[in-house]
Design a protein around this motif. Structure first.
Motif, PDB file in Angstrom:
ATOM      1  N   SER A   4       1.043  -1.176   0.136  1.00 33.73           N
ATOM      2  CA  SER A   4      -0.118   0.290  -0.090  1.00 33.73           C
ATOM      3  C   SER A   4       0.744   1.396  -0.300  1.00 33.73           C
ATOM      4  O   SER A   4       0.963   2.414  -0.851  1.00 33.73           O
ATOM      5  CB  SER A   4      -1.166  -0.014   1.076  1.00 33.73           C
ATOM      6  OG  SER A   4      -1.770  -1.474   1.530  1.00 33.73           O
ATOM      7  N   CYS A  57     -10.333   0.285  -1.562  1.00 28.03           N
ATOM      8  CA  CYS A  57     -10.193   0.221  -0.440  1.00 28.03           C
ATOM      9  C   CYS A  57      -8.822  -0.652   0.564  1.00 28.03           C
ATOM     10  O   CYS A  57      -8.860  -0.272   1.824  1.00 28.03           O
ATOM     11  CB  CYS A  57     -11.613  -0.281  -0.260  1.00 28.03           C
ATOM     12  SG  CYS A  57     -13.183   0.773  -1.267  1.00 28.03           S
ATOM     13  N   ASP A  58      -9.355  -1.531  -0.107  1.00 30.67           N
ATOM     14  CA  ASP A  58      -8.403  -2.613   1.095  1.00 30.67           C
ATOM     15  C   ASP A  58      -6.923  -1.823   0.872  1.00 30.67           C
ATOM     16  O   ASP A  58      -6.138  -1.465   2.113  1.00 30.67           O
ATOM     17  CB  ASP A  58      -7.755  -3.713   0.113  1.00 30.67           C
ATOM     18  CG  ASP A  58      -9.522  -4.710   0.878  1.00 30.67           C
ATOM     19  OD1 ASP A  58      -9.902  -4.228   1.506  1.00 30.67           O
ATOM     20  OD2 ASP A  58      -9.241  -5.417  -0.523  1.00 30.67           O
ATOM     21  N   THR A  61      -7.198   1.227   3.524  1.00 39.16           N
ATOM     22  CA  THR A  61      -6.800   0.748   4.946  1.00 39.16           C
ATOM     23  C   THR A  61      -6.057   0.077   5.264  1.00 39.16           C
ATOM     24  O   THR A  61      -5.483   0.629   7.006  1.00 39.16           O
ATOM     25  CB  THR A  61      -8.244  -0.114   4.630  1.00 39.16           C
ATOM     26  OG1 THR A  61      -9.816   0.532   4.767  1.00 39.16           O
ATOM     27  CG2 THR A  61      -8.469  -0.447   6.041  1.00 39.16           C
ATOM     28  N   ASN A  62      -5.298  -0.197   4.588  1.00 43.00           N
ATOM     29  CA  ASN A  62      -4.054  -1.388   5.530  1.00 43.00           C
ATOM     30  C   ASN A  62      -2.796  -0.064   4.834  1.00 43.00           C
ATOM     31  O   ASN A  62      -1.859  -0.732   5.973  1.00 43.00           O
ATOM     32  CB  ASN A  62      -3.769  -2.016   3.424  1.00 43.00           C
ATOM     33  CG  ASN A  62      -4.440  -3.329   3.346  1.00 43.00           C
ATOM     34  OD1 ASN A  62      -5.647  -3.533   4.754  1.00 43.00           O
ATOM     35  ND2 ASN A  62      -4.246  -4.353   3.018  1.00 43.00           N
ATOM     36  N   ASP A  64      -3.025   2.124   7.189  1.00 41.06           N
ATOM     37  CA  ASP A  64      -3.137   2.944   8.907  1.00 41.06           C
ATOM     38  C   ASP A  64      -2.654   4.043   8.128  1.00 41.06           C
ATOM     39  O   ASP A  64      -1.786   3.663   8.799  1.00 41.06           O
ATOM     40  CB  ASP A  64      -2.290   2.155   9.054  1.00 41.06           C
ATOM     41  CG  ASP A  64      -2.868   1.749  11.063  1.00 41.06           C
ATOM     42  OD1 ASP A  64      -3.030   2.802  11.257  1.00 41.06           O
ATOM     43  OD2 ASP A  64      -1.891   0.967  11.561  1.00 41.06           O
ATOM     44  N   ALA A 309      -7.924   8.832   1.870  1.00 37.59           N
ATOM     45  CA  ALA A 309      -8.534   8.688   3.179  1.00 37.59           C
ATOM     46  C   ALA A 309     -10.147   9.129   3.169  1.00 37.59           C
ATOM     47  O   ALA A 309     -10.724   8.450   3.883  1.00 37.59           O
ATOM     48  CB  ALA A 309      -7.203   8.803   4.354  1.00 37.59           C
ATOM     49  N   LEU A 312     -13.310   7.080   4.046  1.00 40.66           N
ATOM     50  CA  LEU A 312     -13.513   6.190   4.681  1.00 40.66           C
ATOM     51  C   LEU A 312     -15.114   6.810   5.154  1.00 40.66           C
ATOM     52  O   LEU A 312     -15.199   6.443   6.091  1.00 40.66           O
ATOM     53  CB  LEU A 312     -12.660   6.379   5.670  1.00 40.66           C
ATOM     54  CG  LEU A 312     -10.923   6.137   5.155  1.00 40.66           C
ATOM     55  CD1 LEU A 312      -9.941   5.975   6.223  1.00 40.66           C
ATOM     56  CD2 LEU A 312     -11.103   4.016   4.964  1.00 40.66           C
ATOM     57  N   LEU A 374      -8.625   9.633  14.553  1.00 40.93           N
ATOM     58  CA  LEU A 374      -9.005   8.224  13.747  1.00 40.93           C
ATOM     59  C   LEU A 374      -8.224   7.744  15.386  1.00 40.93           C
ATOM     60  O   LEU A 374      -8.533   6.188  15.227  1.00 40.93           O
ATOM     61  CB  LEU A 374      -8.133   7.920  12.546  1.00 40.93           C
ATOM     62  CG  LEU A 374      -8.309   7.906  11.257  1.00 40.93           C
ATOM     63  CD1 LEU A 374      -7.058   8.035   9.710  1.00 40.93           C
ATOM     64  CD2 LEU A 374      -9.248   7.468  10.808  1.00 40.93           C
TER      65      LEU A 374
END
Length: 413
Positions: A4, A57-58, A61-62, A64, A309, A312, A374
């Motif tokens: 990512s 999307c993954d 998210t990954n 972080d 992001a 999200l 977050l």
């Protein structure tokens, strides 16, 4: 996470190329706008390319965001920004910076929190008072990363620039203490004894803020001594500076002191010492060049990630309406929190109101506010706080960031 990060880095490089060749916007703003455009295109193609949409999307998210910024990028960006802050010039504005970074943050926290709570009540949006104060705490400190990136492109007066830069670099310590104290009270359900809570916040302040400054000074002097001893080996000097930032920041979290403040203090000490005339040479040149490159690279990654992001967030008209109202609240609170401390001091400026206006509009919010949002658990109104934080941050970076230069020219023709 590595995959990512690699994709986001590649996107940052590609967007930077497009911005440099054609858009000609300030780099951070150009990258974030292109990231937002990418989000829109990918979302529109969801029904046509569902697998690609899920992969994207993954990927986000990954990556972080919170961990990547607070435990990774932040140390490099703060150190790189502090390297070029002149301590002698900062000393001339020390009382302004101190009051803005302490009293200003406290005033803003409670103004924003109280008014946001009232606005939420009027709109029928559920937001407990302590959670509104949490939002006030995370949005009140100005983001040094966003501020320094934007100010590079303006012709703002030096003393005013030092005020904005100095405040943004040092107010994180106070902001984190206030945020952590309110979060502690919220987790206790608001039933903690005032005396014990005050003691815990006081200890937290000493550990994080004061401890971070002392630790940063130690890192700075030791780091400079090591760099000076290998001044005939510029590559090793760069390696030492990198080790100081990475190892020093990691150790700060272990000994419970403020890593951001430590990086700011150590960066200023090393930067000022290596840039004096007697020390100029190959080592000084390479250190400055390498850290300028790192600053540009990590800034690019950060602002691309801020844009990406946003997927999200789930669209909610009530949240959006509150976010727009909060925009006005944050700006008004910023004006008051700057004007009151500013009025306590004597200044050489002929037009104090113009100075306060610039300080208000130049107080940008950025990735640190999003990362703190977050970090909240689901029991802290995290979805709502993240939503309104994003509204403020996007407006701050895009609208305020693009217009601060024109505002300076208009007020100081």
């Amino acid at each position: 996470m590595l995959q990512s990060f690699s994709i986001i880095f590649s996107m940052a490089a590609f967007f930077s190329f497009i911005n440099y060749k054609w858009l000609k916007l300030p780099a951070t703003i150009g990258l974030m706008l292109m990231s937002l455009a990418t989000i829109i295109l990918i979302t529109l193609s969801k029904s046509i390319f569902p697998d690609f949409y899920m992969f994207f999307c993954d990927m986000v998210t990954n990556s972080d965001f919170k961990t990547l910024l607070l435990d990774g990028l932040l140390s490099f960006l703060l150190f790189a920004g502090a390297l070029h802050v002149n301590i002698d010039e900062l000393a001339k504005e020390k009382w302004s910076v101190l009051l803005f970074a302490t009293l200003g943050v406290l005033i803003s926290t409670f103004l924003v929190g109280g008014l946001t709570f009232g606005a939420a009540q009027l709109l029928g949006v559920e937001l407990p008072f302590l959670h509104a104060l949490l939002f006030g705490a995370l949005i009140s400190p100005t983001d040094p990363i966003a501020v320094l990136a934007i100010l590079k492109k303006t012709s703002i007066a030096k003393n005013l620039q030092i005020k904005i830069e100095g405040e943004s670099l040092f107010n994180d310590g106070i902001g984190v203490v206030v945020f952590a104290g309110i979060l502690l009270l919220a987790d206790m359900g608001g039933h903690a004894m005032e005396s014990s809570l005050g003691t815990e916040i006081g200890i937290l302040f000493l550990e994080e803020a004061v401890g971070g400054i002392v630790y940063g000074a130690l890192l700075g002097f030791v780091g400079y001594a090591c760099i000076k001893s290998v001044k005939d080996n510029p590559q090793l000097a760069v390696m030492i500076s990198l080790a100081l930032v990475m190892g020093g920041y990691a150790l700060a979290s272990i000994i419970h002191v403020s890593g951001p403040l430590a990086m700011v203090v150590s960066g200023m000490i090393i930067g000022n010492k290596i840039n004096i005339a007697a020390n100029k040479g190959a080592t000084q040149k390479l250190l400055n060049e390498i850290w300028e490159v790192l600053d540009d690279v990590f800034n690019g990654i950060l602002f691309v990630l801020i844009g990406l992001a946003i997927h999200l967030l789930k669209f909610d008209m009530g949240f959006l309406t509150l976010g727009i109202i909060v925009l006005v609240i944050v700006l008004l609170s910023r004006f008051v929190s700057v004007f009151l401390p500013y009025s306590l001091l004597k200044h050489s400026e002929r037009s104090p109101l113009k100075t306060v206006t610039i300080l208000t509009w130049g107080g940008l919010r950025g990735g640190i506010s999003i990362a703190l949002a977050l970090s909240l658990g689901e029991n802290s109104s995290s979805d709502l706080i993240l939503y309104i934080t994003y509204v403020v941050v996007l407006f701050s970076i895009i609208v305020q960031g693009l217009s601060i230069g024109r505002l300076v020219k208009k007020l100081y023709p």
